[in-house]
Motif scaffolding. Structure first.
Motif, PDB file in Angstrom:
ATOM      1  N   GLU A 203       3.051   1.539  -1.700  1.00 53.62           N
ATOM      2  CA  GLU A 203       2.727   2.687  -2.547  1.00 53.62           C
ATOM      3  C   GLU A 203       1.900   3.564  -1.568  1.00 53.62           C
ATOM      4  OE1 GLU A 203       2.537  -0.238  -3.545  1.00 53.62           O
ATOM      5  OE2 GLU A 203       3.823  -0.471  -5.426  1.00 53.62           O
ATOM      6  N   ASP A 204       1.131   2.973  -0.494  1.00 52.47           N
ATOM      7  CA  ASP A 204       0.261   3.714   0.467  1.00 52.47           C
ATOM      8  C   ASP A 204       1.008   4.544   1.481  1.00 52.47           C
ATOM      9  OD1 ASP A 204      -1.885   2.357  -0.794  1.00 52.47           O
ATOM     10  OD2 ASP A 204      -1.761   0.810   0.583  1.00 52.47           O
ATOM     11  N   ILE A 205       2.396   4.272   1.728  1.00 57.12           N
ATOM     12  CA  ILE A 205       3.047   4.954   2.710  1.00 57.12           C
ATOM     13  C   ILE A 205       3.488   6.234   2.139  1.00 57.12           C
ATOM     14  CG2 ILE A 205       5.091   4.685   4.213  1.00 57.12           C
ATOM     15  CD1 ILE A 205       4.606   1.770   3.909  1.00 57.12           C
ATOM     16  N   ASP A 206       3.471   7.108   3.046  1.00 55.56           N
ATOM     17  CA  ASP A 206       3.971   8.647   2.579  1.00 55.56           C
ATOM     18  C   ASP A 206       5.486   8.527   2.223  1.00 55.56           C
ATOM     19  OD1 ASP A 206       4.910  11.279   2.490  1.00 55.56           O
ATOM     20  OD2 ASP A 206       3.800  11.922   4.242  1.00 55.56           O
ATOM     21  N   ALA A 207       5.833   8.964   1.316  1.00 56.00           N
ATOM     22  CA  ALA A 207       7.285   8.909   0.423  1.00 56.00           C
ATOM     23  C   ALA A 207       8.175   9.648   1.263  1.00 56.00           C
ATOM     24  CB  ALA A 207       7.204   9.334  -0.970  1.00 56.00           C
ATOM     25  N   SER A 208       7.775  10.680   2.162  1.00 59.36           N
ATOM     26  CA  SER A 208       8.839  11.178   2.948  1.00 59.36           C
ATOM     27  C   SER A 208       8.937  10.363   4.040  1.00 59.36           C
ATOM     28  CB  SER A 208       7.995  12.443   3.336  1.00 59.36           C
ATOM     29  OG  SER A 208       7.031  12.136   4.340  1.00 59.36           O
ATOM     30  N   LEU A 209       8.291   9.269   4.365  1.00 62.22           N
ATOM     31  CA  LEU A 209       8.718   8.714   5.704  1.00 62.22           C
ATOM     32  C   LEU A 209       9.444   7.229   5.377  1.00 62.22           C
ATOM     33  CD1 LEU A 209       5.231   8.453   7.434  1.00 62.22           C
ATOM     34  CD2 LEU A 209       7.506   9.654   8.250  1.00 62.22           C
ATOM     35  N   SER A 210       9.774   7.103   3.851  1.00 65.75           N
ATOM     36  CA  SER A 210      10.325   6.100   3.513  1.00 65.75           C
ATOM     37  C   SER A 210      11.984   6.023   3.772  1.00 65.75           C
ATOM     38  CB  SER A 210      10.339   5.692   1.927  1.00 65.75           C
ATOM     39  OG  SER A 210      10.923   4.819   1.508  1.00 65.75           O
ATOM     40  N   ALA A 214       9.894   4.993  11.783  1.00 65.35           N
ATOM     41  CA  ALA A 214       8.562   5.152  11.904  1.00 65.35           C
ATOM     42  C   ALA A 214       7.728   3.945  12.272  1.00 65.35           C
ATOM     43  CB  ALA A 214       7.924   5.118  10.230  1.00 65.35           C
ATOM     44  N   SER A 224      -2.066   3.634   9.336  1.00 65.59           N
ATOM     45  CA  SER A 224      -1.559   4.794   9.234  1.00 65.59           C
ATOM     46  C   SER A 224       0.041   4.673   9.796  1.00 65.59           C
ATOM     47  CB  SER A 224      -2.339   5.872  10.077  1.00 65.59           C
ATOM     48  OG  SER A 224      -1.747   7.079   9.915  1.00 65.59           O
ATOM     49  N   ILE A 226       3.300   6.903  10.742  1.00 68.11           N
ATOM     50  CA  ILE A 226       3.513   8.199  11.343  1.00 68.11           C
ATOM     51  C   ILE A 226       5.089   8.051  11.726  1.00 68.11           C
ATOM     52  CG2 ILE A 226       1.332   8.536  12.185  1.00 68.11           C
ATOM     53  CD1 ILE A 226       2.060   7.900  14.625  1.00 68.11           C
TER      54      ILE A 226
END
Length: 230
Positions: A203-210, A214, A224, A226
């Motif tokens: 849940e902490d990870i940017d959804a756009s990177l799922s 990365a 973090s 990226i």
């Protein structure tokens, strides 16, 4: 004298006993026998939400768990006014915890960590996928997985972790105090990422990177995530 402080996060297990307690404890004994030292040293929160105030065996449940080496850091879901809990020693409670999904307890061979002999800074290369329930540990360097890591699987390394496939399970890097390591994945869908004791859950990870290539880095005591490629 300046007082310095910094945060450090740890993943706690939540154990939820079910009725009848005698049968549940028998099942716990069997699980402990199969999983070796899975509970050893791990912080556990006891959730009484599935039990009633008059559940047979409730009064002795705390002692039963402690006798099995289960280390409780908190109790939730129950009421201290229940007569069966009158003599319990309640640990100090913790606030602000977030759910991180189910944790699969390894069985049989999967409970035995895989590791190379104590060779300094040597890379462990694994050919093929890591299945759910497996726990791979290498405390003397990096781990390279030429395949995917399934949900419920765990990779633990003193160095960096490289996943040439999909990372759906847990990746724990920098064990032993190395904050400069990284976690790389060709396709990131991780349940948990940890570096030097700090962690981030899905849940902490940017959804756009799922689902994309990365990497995870430790940035000012925060994990973090990226993009792998700029």
């Amino acid at each position: 004298m300046r007082i310095r402080a910094r945060g450090r996060s740890f993943l706690a297990l939540v154990l939820s006993p079910e009725a009848p307690l005698a049968q549940w404890l028998d099942g716990l004994d069997q699980q402990i026998a199969r999983s070796g030292s899975f509970f050893s040293g791990k912080p556990v929160i006891l959730d009484l939400g599935l039990l009633g105030a008059r559940e047979p065996g409730l009064a002795s449940l705390l002692d039963e768990l402690r006798s099995r080496g289960v280390r409780l850091i908190g109790i939730e879901g129950g009421d201290r006014s229940w007569p069966a809990l009158a003599n319990w020693e309640w640990p100090e409670s913790f606030d602000g915890g977030r759910a991180s999904g189910a944790v699969e307890i390894p069985d049989d061979a999967a409970a035995t960590p895989t590791a190379l002999p104590a060779t300094p800074a040597e890379t462990l290369i694994l050919n093929g996928a890591i299945r759910s329930g497996q726990s791979i540990q290498h405390l003397h360097g990096d781990i390279v997985v030429l395949g995917s890591v399934s949900s419920g699987a765990e990779i633990v390394a003193a160095g960096s972790i490289h996943i040439y496939g999909t990372l759906r399970g847990r990746a724990i890097a920098g064990v032993g105090g190395n904050s400069k390591v990284r976690i790389f994945a060709s396709r990131l869908e991780a349940e948990l990422l940890a570096i030097d004791g700090y962690y981030a859950v899905f849940e902490d990870i940017d959804a756009s990177l799922s689902g994309r290539p990365a990497q995870a880095v430790l940035d000012e005591d925060r994990v973090s995530v990226i993009p792998l490629l700029s």
